[in-house]
Design a protein around this motif. Structure first.
Motif, PDB file in Angstrom:
ATOM      1  N   TYR A  65       0.746  -1.011   0.120  1.00 25.68           N
ATOM      2  CA  TYR A  65      -0.055  -0.115   0.173  1.00 25.68           C
ATOM      3  C   TYR A  65       0.913   1.317  -0.150  1.00 25.68           C
ATOM      4  CZ  TYR A  65      -3.960  -3.019   1.087  1.00 25.68           C
ATOM      5  OH  TYR A  65      -5.017  -3.794   1.225  1.00 25.68           O
ATOM      6  N   LEU A  66       0.502   2.266  -0.674  1.00 26.45           N
ATOM      7  CA  LEU A  66       1.060   3.405  -0.598  1.00 26.45           C
ATOM      8  C   LEU A  66       0.489   4.370   0.292  1.00 26.45           C
ATOM      9  CD1 LEU A  66       1.607   4.156  -4.577  1.00 26.45           C
ATOM     10  CD2 LEU A  66       3.224   3.275  -2.990  1.00 26.45           C
ATOM     11  N   HIS A  67      -0.831   4.280   0.640  1.00 24.37           N
ATOM     12  CA  HIS A  67      -1.613   4.800   1.563  1.00 24.37           C
ATOM     13  C   HIS A  67      -2.634   3.782   1.933  1.00 24.37           C
ATOM     14  CE1 HIS A  67      -3.827   7.674   3.895  1.00 24.37           C
ATOM     15  NE2 HIS A  67      -5.058   7.348   3.244  1.00 24.37           N
ATOM     16  N   ARG A  68      -2.761   3.627   3.375  1.00 26.92           N
ATOM     17  CA  ARG A  68      -4.025   2.612   3.567  1.00 26.92           C
ATOM     18  C   ARG A  68      -5.060   3.425   4.734  1.00 26.92           C
ATOM     19  NH1 ARG A  68      -3.485  -3.430   5.042  1.00 26.92           N
ATOM     20  NH2 ARG A  68      -5.671  -3.916   5.214  1.00 26.92           N
ATOM     21  N   GLY A  69      -6.087   3.794   4.323  1.00 28.53           N
ATOM     22  CA  GLY A  69      -6.773   4.932   4.801  1.00 28.53           C
ATOM     23  C   GLY A  69      -8.165   3.962   5.579  1.00 28.53           C
ATOM     24  N   ILE A  70      -8.335   2.719   4.994  1.00 29.12           N
ATOM     25  CA  ILE A  70      -9.586   1.976   5.330  1.00 29.12           C
ATOM     26  C   ILE A  70      -9.215   1.008   6.303  1.00 29.12           C
ATOM     27  CG2 ILE A  70     -11.241   0.261   4.490  1.00 29.12           C
ATOM     28  CD1 ILE A  70     -11.213   1.545   1.968  1.00 29.12           C
ATOM     29  N   ALA A  71      -9.572   1.400   7.659  1.00 28.10           N
ATOM     30  CA  ALA A  71      -9.224   0.422   8.712  1.00 28.10           C
ATOM     31  C   ALA A  71      -9.948  -0.823   8.529  1.00 28.10           C
ATOM     32  CB  ALA A  71      -9.773   1.303  10.146  1.00 28.10           C
ATOM     33  N   GLY A  72      -8.912  -1.864   8.739  1.00 22.93           N
ATOM     34  CA  GLY A  72      -9.371  -3.336   8.643  1.00 22.93           C
ATOM     35  C   GLY A  72      -8.881  -4.203  10.111  1.00 22.93           C
ATOM     36  N   ARG A  73      -8.692  -3.317  11.041  1.00 21.50           N
ATOM     37  CA  ARG A  73      -8.382  -3.910  12.130  1.00 21.50           C
ATOM     38  C   ARG A  73      -9.286  -4.733  12.976  1.00 21.50           C
ATOM     39  NH1 ARG A  73      -8.341   1.620  13.606  1.00 21.50           N
ATOM     40  NH2 ARG A  73      -9.275   2.249  15.088  1.00 21.50           N
ATOM     41  N   ALA A  74      -9.022  -5.476  13.658  1.00 23.78           N
ATOM     42  CA  ALA A  74      -9.920  -6.136  14.756  1.00 23.78           C
ATOM     43  C   ALA A  74     -10.759  -5.123  15.618  1.00 23.78           C
ATOM     44  CB  ALA A  74      -9.507  -7.416  15.152  1.00 23.78           C
ATOM     45  N   PHE A  75     -11.876  -5.294  15.992  1.00 23.08           N
ATOM     46  CA  PHE A  75     -12.392  -4.737  17.197  1.00 23.08           C
ATOM     47  C   PHE A  75     -13.526  -5.478  17.663  1.00 23.08           C
ATOM     48  CE2 PHE A  75     -15.497  -4.611  13.410  1.00 23.08           C
ATOM     49  CZ  PHE A  75     -16.635  -4.373  14.232  1.00 23.08           C
ATOM     50  N   GLN A  76     -14.060  -4.906  18.746  1.00 23.00           N
ATOM     51  CA  GLN A  76     -14.992  -5.553  19.817  1.00 23.00           C
ATOM     52  C   GLN A  76     -15.668  -4.338  20.590  1.00 23.00           C
ATOM     53  OE1 GLN A  76     -13.929  -7.955  23.106  1.00 23.00           O
ATOM     54  NE2 GLN A  76     -15.682  -9.071  22.468  1.00 23.00           N
ATOM     55  N   ARG A  77     -17.099  -4.182  20.167  1.00 24.73           N
ATOM     56  CA  ARG A  77     -17.849  -2.831  20.778  1.00 24.73           C
ATOM     57  C   ARG A  77     -18.641  -3.585  21.743  1.00 24.73           C
ATOM     58  NH1 ARG A  77     -16.841   2.278  21.123  1.00 24.73           N
ATOM     59  NH2 ARG A  77     -16.171   2.065  19.066  1.00 24.73           N
ATOM     60  N   ARG A  78     -18.900  -3.084  22.876  1.00 25.69           N
ATOM     61  CA  ARG A  78     -19.960  -3.560  23.923  1.00 25.69           C
ATOM     62  C   ARG A  78     -20.841  -2.741  24.251  1.00 25.69           C
ATOM     63  NH1 ARG A  78     -17.569  -7.749  27.512  1.00 25.69           N
ATOM     64  NH2 ARG A  78     -15.674  -8.473  26.520  1.00 25.69           N
ATOM     65  N   PHE A  79     -22.127  -3.193  24.241  1.00 29.16           N
ATOM     66  CA  PHE A  79     -23.202  -2.270  24.576  1.00 29.16           C
ATOM     67  C   PHE A  79     -24.023  -3.059  25.942  1.00 29.16           C
ATOM     68  CE2 PHE A  79     -22.621  -1.804  20.020  1.00 29.16           C
ATOM     69  CZ  PHE A  79     -22.679  -0.384  19.869  1.00 29.16           C
ATOM     70  N   GLU A  80     -24.209  -2.098  26.914  1.00 30.94           N
ATOM     71  CA  GLU A  80     -24.928  -2.390  28.157  1.00 30.94           C
ATOM     72  C   GLU A  80     -26.267  -2.253  27.613  1.00 30.94           C
ATOM     73  OE1 GLU A  80     -25.124  -4.084  31.763  1.00 30.94           O
ATOM     74  OE2 GLU A  80     -23.248  -3.602  30.907  1.00 30.94           O
ATOM     75  N   LEU A  81     -27.144  -3.288  27.742  1.00 30.83           N
ATOM     76  CA  LEU A  81     -28.470  -3.242  27.578  1.00 30.83           C
ATOM     77  C   LEU A  81     -29.253  -3.377  28.671  1.00 30.83           C
ATOM     78  CD1 LEU A  81     -28.923  -6.053  24.671  1.00 30.83           C
ATOM     79  CD2 LEU A  81     -28.390  -3.446  24.502  1.00 30.83           C
ATOM     80  N   ALA A  82     -30.663  -2.563  29.015  1.00 31.01           N
ATOM     81  CA  ALA A  82     -31.363  -2.379  30.056  1.00 31.01           C
ATOM     82  C   ALA A  82     -32.155  -3.847  30.167  1.00 31.01           C
ATOM     83  CB  ALA A  82     -32.508  -1.346  29.730  1.00 31.01           C
ATOM     84  N   ASP A  83     -32.808  -4.185  31.144  1.00 33.45           N
ATOM     85  CA  ASP A  83     -33.514  -5.287  31.539  1.00 33.45           C
ATOM     86  C   ASP A  83     -34.570  -5.499  30.300  1.00 33.45           C
ATOM     87  OD1 ASP A  83     -32.064  -5.965  33.446  1.00 33.45           O
ATOM     88  OD2 ASP A  83     -33.465  -5.187  35.122  1.00 33.45           O
ATOM     89  N   HIS A  84     -34.835  -6.611  29.606  1.00 32.54           N
ATOM     90  CA  HIS A  84     -35.832  -6.722  28.723  1.00 32.54           C
ATOM     91  C   HIS A  84     -35.571  -6.239  27.487  1.00 32.54           C
ATOM     92  CE1 HIS A  84     -37.800  -8.183  32.410  1.00 32.54           C
ATOM     93  NE2 HIS A  84     -37.833  -7.005  33.046  1.00 32.54           N
ATOM     94  N   VAL A  85     -34.476  -6.054  27.140  1.00 31.03           N
ATOM     95  CA  VAL A  85     -34.119  -5.527  25.783  1.00 31.03           C
ATOM     96  C   VAL A  85     -33.499  -6.696  24.920  1.00 31.03           C
ATOM     97  CG1 VAL A  85     -32.729  -3.867  24.348  1.00 31.03           C
ATOM     98  CG2 VAL A  85     -33.924  -3.077  26.470  1.00 31.03           C
ATOM     99  N   LYS A  86     -34.150  -6.862  23.770  1.00 25.66           N
ATOM    100  CA  LYS A  86     -33.545  -8.135  23.054  1.00 25.66           C
ATOM    101  C   LYS A  86     -33.531  -7.844  21.475  1.00 25.66           C
ATOM    102  CE  LYS A  86     -35.243 -11.224  26.348  1.00 25.66           C
ATOM    103  NZ  LYS A  86     -34.205 -10.799  27.491  1.00 25.66           N
ATOM    104  N   VAL A  87     -32.288  -8.302  20.880  1.00 31.03           N
ATOM    105  CA  VAL A  87     -32.024  -8.189  19.672  1.00 31.03           C
ATOM    106  C   VAL A  87     -33.190  -8.851  18.849  1.00 31.03           C
ATOM    107  CG1 VAL A  87     -30.515  -8.444  17.947  1.00 31.03           C
ATOM    108  CG2 VAL A  87     -29.449  -8.068  20.082  1.00 31.03           C
ATOM    109  N   VAL A  88     -33.572  -8.024  17.777  1.00 29.54           N
ATOM    110  CA  VAL A  88     -34.674  -8.767  17.007  1.00 29.54           C
ATOM    111  C   VAL A  88     -34.274  -9.053  15.629  1.00 29.54           C
ATOM    112  CG1 VAL A  88     -36.570  -8.113  18.424  1.00 29.54           C
ATOM    113  CG2 VAL A  88     -35.947  -6.285  16.660  1.00 29.54           C
ATOM    114  N   GLY A  89     -33.081  -8.187  15.194  1.00 30.83           N
ATOM    115  CA  GLY A  89     -32.613  -8.531  13.952  1.00 30.83           C
ATOM    116  C   GLY A  89     -31.336  -7.756  13.436  1.00 30.83           C
TER     117      GLY A  89
END
Length: 158
Positions: A86-110
């Motif tokens: 690469y002469l320039h690499r601007g698109i990040a391709g590094r591994a990631f992990q993002r966490r979100f704290e959910l309230a009670d009774h919140v479910k992923v539907v899709g």
């Protein structure tokens, strides 16, 4: 200068707020702010939410979404290392992990991945036994005017 809050007085004087106080304590300890990948959180209706994450360059099989109790984890790992020069690499391709704290009774539907945008739909589903309910008041038969109730007890010989 970083200010650290002491939540121990709240732990001593409150009951049932453990999860909320632990979340506040954890949030106050976060030192590094990682802003990649960028994301939005939107409230789409009274009980519906949407998380949108810009994950350009990641394929569907390189992303993982996991919900464990009240924690939503979104992670990405590129399958193989690109050996190109690469002469320039601007698109990040590094591994990631993002966490979100959910309230009670919140479910992923899709979840969907379209044009590099990962969209996760969430819904708060309150159980029936926790929803407000109307209590009917039973009507007692009216007594005739002037009549009084007499309470009779058992007579015991002395």
């Amino acid at each position: 200068m970083r200010t650290t809050f002491d939540f121990s007085p709240l732990f001593r004087s409150s009951i049932g707020f453990d999860r909320m106080l632990n979340a506040l304590e954890t949030a106050s300890r976060i030192e590094t702010v990682d802003n990649w990948p960028p994301y939005d959180i939107a409230k789409t209706s009274e009980d519906d939410y949407r998380i949108s994450m810009a994950v350009a360059g990641f394929a569907q099989d390189e992303l993982d979404i996991t919900q464990e109790q009240n924690m939503l984890m979104v992670s990405g790992q590129k399958a193989g290392e690109d050996k190109g020069e690469y002469l320039h690499r601007g698109i990040a391709g590094r591994a990631f992990q993002r966490r979100f704290e959910l309230a009670d009774h919140v479910k992923v539907v899709g979840a969907s991945l379209v044009n590099g945008l990962l969209t996760i739909d969430l819904k708060r589903e309150i159980p029936e036994e926790m929803k407000p309910r109307r209590i009917e008041i039973a009507a007692d038969k009216a007594m005739p005017k002037g009549a009084t109730k007499k309470i009779e007890g058992e007579k015991h010989a002395a």
